[in-house]
Design an enzyme around this catalytic site. Structure first.
Site, mmCIF file in Angstrom:
data_model
loop_
_atom_site.group_PDB
_atom_site.id
_atom_site.type_symbol
_atom_site.label_atom_id
_atom_site.label_comp_id
_atom_site.label_asym_id
_atom_site.label_seq_id
_atom_site.Cartn_x
_atom_site.Cartn_y
_atom_site.Cartn_z
ATOM 1 N N LEU A 125 0.841 -1.200 0.000
ATOM 2 C CA LEU A 125 0.000 0.000 0.000
ATOM 3 C C LEU A 125 0.877 1.251 0.000
ATOM 4 O O LEU A 125 0.660 2.180 -0.787
ATOM 5 C CB LEU A 125 -0.914 -0.013 1.243
ATOM 6 C CG LEU A 125 -1.812 1.199 1.455
ATOM 7 C CD1 LEU A 125 -2.874 1.295 0.347
ATOM 8 C CD2 LEU A 125 -2.541 1.113 2.817
ATOM 9 N N GLU A 127 3.673 4.105 -0.435
ATOM 10 C CA GLU A 127 4.434 4.603 -1.581
ATOM 11 C C GLU A 127 5.360 5.699 -1.097
ATOM 12 O O GLU A 127 5.177 6.225 0.016
ATOM 13 C CB GLU A 127 3.468 5.185 -2.621
ATOM 14 C CG GLU A 127 2.524 4.148 -3.191
ATOM 15 C CD GLU A 127 1.650 4.692 -4.313
ATOM 16 O OE1 GLU A 127 1.662 5.932 -4.545
ATOM 17 O OE2 GLU A 127 0.971 3.886 -4.953
ATOM 18 N N GLY A 131 2.040 7.403 2.657
ATOM 19 C CA GLY A 131 2.192 6.523 3.816
ATOM 20 C C GLY A 131 0.907 6.579 4.613
ATOM 21 O O GLY A 131 -0.044 5.830 4.366
ATOM 22 N N THR A 158 7.311 -5.073 3.586
ATOM 23 C CA THR A 158 7.742 -6.229 4.388
ATOM 24 C C THR A 158 7.656 -7.488 3.523
ATOM 25 O O THR A 158 6.699 -7.641 2.758
ATOM 26 C CB THR A 158 6.824 -6.370 5.620
ATOM 27 O OG1 THR A 158 6.913 -5.177 6.378
ATOM 28 C CG2 THR A 158 7.230 -7.561 6.488
ATOM 29 N N GLY A 242 -4.712 -6.509 10.626
ATOM 30 C CA GLY A 242 -3.246 -6.466 10.719
ATOM 31 C C GLY A 242 -2.791 -5.805 12.003
ATOM 32 O O GLY A 242 -1.785 -6.192 12.603
ATOM 33 N N GLU A 363 1.829 -0.229 9.681
ATOM 34 C CA GLU A 363 0.385 -0.565 9.676
ATOM 35 C C GLU A 363 -0.451 0.535 10.342
ATOM 36 O O GLU A 363 -1.430 0.269 11.029
ATOM 37 C CB GLU A 363 0.144 -1.963 10.265
ATOM 38 C CG GLU A 363 0.853 -3.010 9.426
ATOM 39 C CD GLU A 363 0.351 -4.407 9.552
ATOM 40 O OE1 GLU A 363 -0.788 -4.605 9.972
ATOM 41 O OE2 GLU A 363 1.125 -5.314 9.213
ATOM 42 N N GLY A 364 -0.025 1.761 10.104
ATOM 43 C CA GLY A 364 -0.703 2.936 10.654
ATOM 44 C C GLY A 364 0.047 3.448 11.867
ATOM 45 O O GLY A 364 0.170 2.746 12.874
ATOM 46 N N SER A 366 0.951 5.753 15.229
ATOM 47 C CA SER A 366 0.121 5.987 16.424
ATOM 48 C C SER A 366 -0.869 7.123 16.167
ATOM 49 O O SER A 366 -2.006 7.088 16.652
ATOM 50 C CB SER A 366 1.016 6.340 17.616
ATOM 51 O OG SER A 366 1.812 5.224 17.935
ATOM 52 N N GLU A 367 -0.436 8.102 15.387
ATOM 53 C CA GLU A 367 -1.322 9.244 15.091
ATOM 54 C C GLU A 367 -2.521 8.776 14.251
ATOM 55 O O GLU A 367 -3.653 9.214 14.469
ATOM 56 C CB GLU A 367 -0.527 10.345 14.358
ATOM 57 C CG GLU A 367 0.530 11.039 15.219
ATOM 58 C CD GLU A 367 1.797 10.209 15.511
ATOM 59 O OE1 GLU A 367 2.003 9.171 14.848
ATOM 60 O OE2 GLU A 367 2.573 10.603 16.400
HETATM 61 N N1 COS Z 1 -11.792 0.453 8.481
HETATM 62 C C1 COS Z 1 -12.633 0.362 7.442
HETATM 63 N N2 COS Z 1 -12.818 1.367 6.568
HETATM 64 C C2 COS Z 1 -12.131 2.501 6.787
HETATM 65 C C3 COS Z 1 -11.238 2.662 7.856
HETATM 66 C C4 COS Z 1 -11.094 1.571 8.729
HETATM 67 N N3 COS Z 1 -10.242 1.607 9.771
HETATM 68 N N4 COS Z 1 -10.701 3.901 7.800
HETATM 69 C C5 COS Z 1 -11.238 4.508 6.736
HETATM 70 N N5 COS Z 1 -12.098 3.655 6.123
HETATM 71 C C6 COS Z 1 -12.906 3.929 4.935
HETATM 72 C C7 COS Z 1 -13.898 5.057 5.189
HETATM 73 O O1 COS Z 1 -15.088 4.572 5.745
HETATM 74 C C8 COS Z 1 -14.084 5.606 3.785
HETATM 75 O O2 COS Z 1 -14.949 4.764 3.065
HETATM 76 P P1 COS Z 1 -16.247 5.371 2.292
HETATM 77 O O3 COS Z 1 -15.763 6.451 1.409
HETATM 78 O O4 COS Z 1 -16.805 4.181 1.569
HETATM 79 O O5 COS Z 1 -17.136 5.881 3.369
HETATM 80 C C9 COS Z 1 -12.720 5.422 3.149
HETATM 81 O O6 COS Z 1 -12.047 4.408 3.906
HETATM 82 C C10 COS Z 1 -11.895 6.677 3.138
HETATM 83 O O7 COS Z 1 -11.799 7.125 4.459
HETATM 84 P P2 COS Z 1 -11.668 8.650 4.845
HETATM 85 O O8 COS Z 1 -12.643 9.465 4.057
HETATM 86 O O9 COS Z 1 -11.716 8.700 6.323
HETATM 87 O O10 COS Z 1 -10.210 8.985 4.261
HETATM 88 P P3 COS Z 1 -9.053 9.853 4.879
HETATM 89 O O11 COS Z 1 -8.083 10.024 3.781
HETATM 90 O O12 COS Z 1 -9.585 11.048 5.571
HETATM 91 O O13 COS Z 1 -8.438 8.934 6.038
HETATM 92 C C11 COS Z 1 -7.169 7.065 6.881
HETATM 93 C C12 COS Z 1 -8.179 7.589 5.865
HETATM 94 C C13 COS Z 1 -6.243 8.092 7.414
HETATM 95 C C14 COS Z 1 -7.933 6.419 8.024
HETATM 96 C C15 COS Z 1 -6.416 6.010 6.052
HETATM 97 O O14 COS Z 1 -5.779 6.642 4.972
HETATM 98 C C16 COS Z 1 -5.419 5.222 6.839
HETATM 99 O O15 COS Z 1 -5.778 4.305 7.560
HETATM 100 N N6 COS Z 1 -4.122 5.545 6.646
HETATM 101 C C17 COS Z 1 -3.051 4.780 7.218
HETATM 102 C C18 COS Z 1 -2.673 3.716 6.262
HETATM 103 C C19 COS Z 1 -1.747 2.758 6.868
HETATM 104 O O16 COS Z 1 -2.055 2.104 7.858
HETATM 105 N N7 COS Z 1 -0.586 2.631 6.230
HETATM 106 C C20 COS Z 1 0.353 1.676 6.582
HETATM 107 C C21 COS Z 1 0.534 0.812 5.387
HETATM 108 S S1 COS Z 1 0.841 -0.828 5.709
HETATM 109 S S2 COS Z 1 2.608 -0.841 6.554
#
Ligand code: COS
Length: 380
Positions: A125, A127, A131, A158, A242, A363-364, A366-367
């Site tokens: 996911l 890039e 992130g 990973t 995860g 995997e996200g 803390s923020e």
């Molecule tokens: N579980 C299920 N669905 C989720 C979710 C969650 N934890 N978080 C967000 N979504 C869904 C939302 O419901 C929304 O769906 P709909 O448009 O169908 O309603 C969609 O994802 C987009 O969410 P949102 O509008 O909240 O987008 P934002 O860009 O504001 O925020 C976050 C999304 C920040 C929550 C998301 O980008 C995120 O989790 N980022 C971290 C990614 C991550 O963990 N990266 C590590 C990679 S793996 S090492």
């Protein structure tokens, strides 16, 4: 809420503990030093059923619950967090996502071998410029009829080189923003797919983290998971699970550091008695134990909700947020308790301290967990 562990769950925990002590502990310092992927040990983890723990046996898995997964992750992470992140990604980001959202053909072709640990999977996911802001995918998957043309770069992946199967998120229709993202199964060896440089990391140095490059890779439409545009929901949903894995990894790093600290404090003498008899050390151990127990309960609660098929997104975010902080704090204190010995490699705690940091990031961060938790609180 009941947290009595069943005989079967206790047996899984004991098997994971034995495996970690007997097979992971020897060589863990050298693998960290030389950034060596624990290939043999991961193969054994597959044979023991740790690589597809929650997958239905009909697809090669062990058919266990998420609580057992937490217990096994804790034990393996106490000793080797590089092995446990490989296990976590394969179990909860790759196998779980494929089993829940993949079609029968994809399950037969990929899941069965992944769940047995015959091959390893990766989840792609992040890039260079996406992130935390995961909706901003620059990797594109252009719809060409019966295949997608995949172009772009993924970062910090990973199992980047050791994997054979990669689930790659990419933007197909930018006008639909995150609803135009697809999750595609990419195989190593597909033309135009290149594994890039290996990262030289602070911690989890035995884990192979790479960038990946895709240049005009033709990915068959049959390799898309779910409907067109389902990729971002797929990624968010799998990451919810995860985070239970990473929370349990953080828990294991913390409890491993505490166990080492207790053993050392009983042995080491200062001012005519063991340091365990000094209140300064006793209070540190008391704080560690209390916080670790709270982290464990959060991990088990998230796992239990997942097993009950309830919404566990907030619970897993809370578990990861809290357990990763506990891992960081506990390992810093473990080094302090060990004094000068804590600062050298032979005593293991400096490695655990370096390994702990990533649990607050991947995997996200803390923020991001705080965003997930607070949005859950405020949505109604
Ligand atoms: N579980 C299920 N669905 C989720 C979710 C969650 N934890 N978080 C967000 N979504 C869904 C939302 O419901 C929304 O769906 P709909 O448009 O169908 O309603 C969609 O994802 C987009 O969410 P949102 O509008 O909240 O987008 P934002 O860009 O504001 O925020 C976050 C999304 C920040 C929550 C998301 O980008 C995120 O989790 N980022 C971290 C990614 C991550 O963990 N990266 C590590 C990679 S793996 S090492």
């Amino acid at each position: 809420m009941k947290f009595d562990l069943t005989e079967e769950q206790l047996a899984v925990r004991d098997a994971a503990r034995d495996f970690a002590q007997n097979e992971l502990l020897p060589g863990v310092i050298e693998r960290d030093e030389h950034q060596k992927f624990p290939a043999e040990q991961v193969k054994m983890m597959g044979e023991l059923g740790f690589m597809g723990m929650m997958v239905d046996p009909k697809y090669g898995g062990s058919g266990m619950d998420s609580v057992s997964y937490v217990l096994a992750m804790e034990e393996i992470s106490k000793i080797d967090a590089s092995a446990s992140v490989c296990m976590s990604v394969n179990n909860s980001l790759v196998c779980w996502g494929l089993e829940k959202y993949g079609n029968e053909e994809q399950k037969q072709k990929y899941l069965t071998r992944l769940a047995k640990g015959e091959i390893i999977g990766a989840f792609c996911l992040s890039e260079p410029e996406a992130g935390s802001d995961a909706t901003s995918q620059r990797t594109t998957a252009e719809d060409k009829g019966d295949y997608y043309l995949l172009n772009g770069t993924k970062n910090w992946i990973t199992n980047g080189n050791s994997a054979s199967v990669y689930i790659v998120m990419a933007q197909t229709d930018a006008s639909k923003a995150h609803k135009g993202i697809n999750a595609l199964i990419v195989e190593k060896g597909m033309e135009g797919f290149v594994v890039g440089k290996k990262e030289n990391k602070l911690g989890i140095r035995g884990s192979d983290t790479h960038s990946l490059m895709f240049q005009d890779v033709k990915v068959p439409k049959a390799n898309r998971i779910g409907d067109d545009g389902f990729g971002f929901s797929f990624a968010m949903s799998t990451l919810n699970g995860g985070r239970i894995g990473i929370a349990s990894q953080a828990l294991g790093i913390a409890s491993g550091a505490m166990e080492l600290s207790i053993a050392y404090a009983k042995e080491r003498k200062a001012f005519g008695k063991s340091i365990a008899e000094h209140q300064a050390i006793q209070f540190k151990l008391a704080d560690m134990a209390t916080e670790i127990e709270a982290a464990r309960l959060l991990c088990l609660r998230a796992a239990q909700l997942k097993d009950q098929k309830a919404d566990f997104s907030q619970a897993s975010a809370m578990a990861k947020l809290f357990a990763s902080d506990v891992a960081m704090k506990t390992t810093v204190e473990a080094v302090q308790i060990h004094g000068g010995y804590g600062y050298v490699k032979e005593y293991h705690v400096e490695r655990l301290m370096r390994d702990a940091k990533i649990t607050q990031i991947y995997e996200g961060t803390s923020e991001i967990q705080k965003i997930v938790i607070s949005r859950g609180l405020l949505k109604n």
